[in-house]
Enzyme design. Sequence first.
Site, PDB file in Angstrom:
ATOM      1  N   ASN A  90       0.808  -1.218   0.000  1.00  0.00           N
ATOM      2  CA  ASN A  90       0.000   0.000   0.000  1.00  0.00           C
ATOM      3  C   ASN A  90       0.842   1.269   0.000  1.00  0.00           C
ATOM      4  O   ASN A  90       0.403   2.301  -0.499  1.00  0.00           O
ATOM      5  CB  ASN A  90      -0.935  -0.003   1.220  1.00  0.00           C
ATOM      6  CG  ASN A  90      -1.686   1.292   1.379  1.00  0.00           C
ATOM      7  OD1 ASN A  90      -2.535   1.647   0.574  1.00  0.00           O
ATOM      8  ND2 ASN A  90      -1.367   2.038   2.436  1.00  0.00           N
ATOM      9  N   SER A 145      -4.129   2.202  -8.675  1.00  0.00           N
ATOM     10  CA  SER A 145      -4.853   3.468  -8.744  1.00  0.00           C
ATOM     11  C   SER A 145      -5.671   3.521 -10.016  1.00  0.00           C
ATOM     12  O   SER A 145      -5.261   3.001 -11.061  1.00  0.00           O
ATOM     13  CB  SER A 145      -3.874   4.642  -8.712  1.00  0.00           C
ATOM     14  OG  SER A 145      -4.548   5.870  -8.952  1.00  0.00           O
ATOM     15  N   TYR A 158       2.980   9.318 -11.795  1.00  0.00           N
ATOM     16  CA  TYR A 158       2.201   8.498 -10.855  1.00  0.00           C
ATOM     17  C   TYR A 158       1.372   7.468 -11.610  1.00  0.00           C
ATOM     18  O   TYR A 158       1.355   6.278 -11.271  1.00  0.00           O
ATOM     19  CB  TYR A 158       1.307   9.402 -10.014  1.00  0.00           C
ATOM     20  CG  TYR A 158       0.369   8.673  -9.086  1.00  0.00           C
ATOM     21  CD1 TYR A 158       0.834   8.107  -7.902  1.00  0.00           C
ATOM     22  CD2 TYR A 158      -0.990   8.554  -9.372  1.00  0.00           C
ATOM     23  CE1 TYR A 158      -0.026   7.438  -7.036  1.00  0.00           C
ATOM     24  CE2 TYR A 158      -1.853   7.890  -8.519  1.00  0.00           C
ATOM     25  CZ  TYR A 158      -1.367   7.342  -7.352  1.00  0.00           C
ATOM     26  OH  TYR A 158      -2.222   6.678  -6.505  1.00  0.00           O
ATOM     27  N   ALA A 159       0.687   7.896 -12.663  1.00  0.00           N
ATOM     28  CA  ALA A 159      -0.156   6.985 -13.443  1.00  0.00           C
ATOM     29  C   ALA A 159       0.678   5.904 -14.107  1.00  0.00           C
ATOM     30  O   ALA A 159       0.291   4.728 -14.130  1.00  0.00           O
ATOM     31  CB  ALA A 159      -0.951   7.769 -14.481  1.00  0.00           C
ATOM     32  N   LYS A 162       1.795   3.365 -11.494  1.00  0.00           N
ATOM     33  CA  LYS A 162       0.692   2.493 -11.084  1.00  0.00           C
ATOM     34  C   LYS A 162       0.294   1.524 -12.188  1.00  0.00           C
ATOM     35  O   LYS A 162      -0.156   0.406 -11.920  1.00  0.00           O
ATOM     36  CB  LYS A 162      -0.499   3.331 -10.643  1.00  0.00           C
ATOM     37  CG  LYS A 162      -0.310   4.021  -9.295  1.00  0.00           C
ATOM     38  CD  LYS A 162      -0.076   3.005  -8.189  1.00  0.00           C
ATOM     39  CE  LYS A 162      -0.058   3.657  -6.806  1.00  0.00           C
ATOM     40  NZ  LYS A 162       0.175   2.657  -5.730  1.00  0.00           N
ATOM     41  N   ILE A 191     -10.910   8.181  -2.734  1.00  0.00           N
ATOM     42  CA  ILE A 191     -11.068   7.737  -1.348  1.00  0.00           C
ATOM     43  C   ILE A 191     -10.742   8.916  -0.442  1.00  0.00           C
ATOM     44  O   ILE A 191      -9.614   9.409  -0.424  1.00  0.00           O
ATOM     45  CB  ILE A 191     -10.143   6.549  -1.021  1.00  0.00           C
ATOM     46  CG1 ILE A 191     -10.359   5.396  -2.004  1.00  0.00           C
ATOM     47  CG2 ILE A 191     -10.361   6.101   0.422  1.00  0.00           C
ATOM     48  CD1 ILE A 191     -11.746   4.796  -1.974  1.00  0.00           C
TER      49      ILE A 191
END
Length: 267
Positions: A90, A145, A158-159, A162, A191
Amino acid sequence: MDRLKDKVAIVTGSTSGIGIGIAHLFAAEGAKVVICGRREARGQEVVDSIVKEGGEASYHFMDITDTESIEKLFADTAEKYGKIDILVNNAANVALKDGRVDELTLEMWDAIFQSDMRGTFYATQCVLPYLQKNENGGSIINIGSMASCAGDLGSTAYACAKAGVDMLTQYTALQYGKQNIRCNCVRPGLIVTPQNEAHVPQALKDIFTSNIMVNRYGCPEDIGHMCVYLASDESSYFTGQVVTVDGGLNAHVSTVAQFKALSSRTW
């Protein structure tokens, strides 16, 4: 409430947000949970709250960018509890605004990949020998994600990192499935957690809720419940899957919200 009874689970990045939600639900289902992250005081708070609820937990320092701390986490956990059954990858650097392709520096790109891709890979590599010792193998759960579902205006590194986690999930599942080691990925939608709520503007919430199929955005427990299933023996025939838990956000074409606003049935 014993779906994870007698299992030993490590939840990385469990001193805040989604990790806390996963850890609490694991403990409630009977797992011995190792809380880990860089912030000892916050980690101990999570442990104390789990113990107060009747669960079992302990804290261990871990920095997802430091390989020695990752190695020590698994070695110490196995020594303390005698085994490891579950790993939830995580911990990550949630840099949702890292920029466009022409804005990113190599240093920014490398920093995000180091925590989100390299760290997840190394934790997976380190836990495999411990899971291989178990007669029933074990379960690895990667937290991905929805950023990896499609292109966006920012969060490029980030994308991409992931998206790498998605593929790592499938390769791990394929290569170790015959040893009863399962690997799945959970991709959260929006979230909102106690730690990030003050930083999530109402405008962003409105954009998401207009596109989400249910009448709310997500909470850590939404991801935790899916992780409980993936960690339990109930999912023994479920592996190599990337599951998006986003209230249906990515289950429709991108123009739905706009057509809804026009009260049009063309959607």
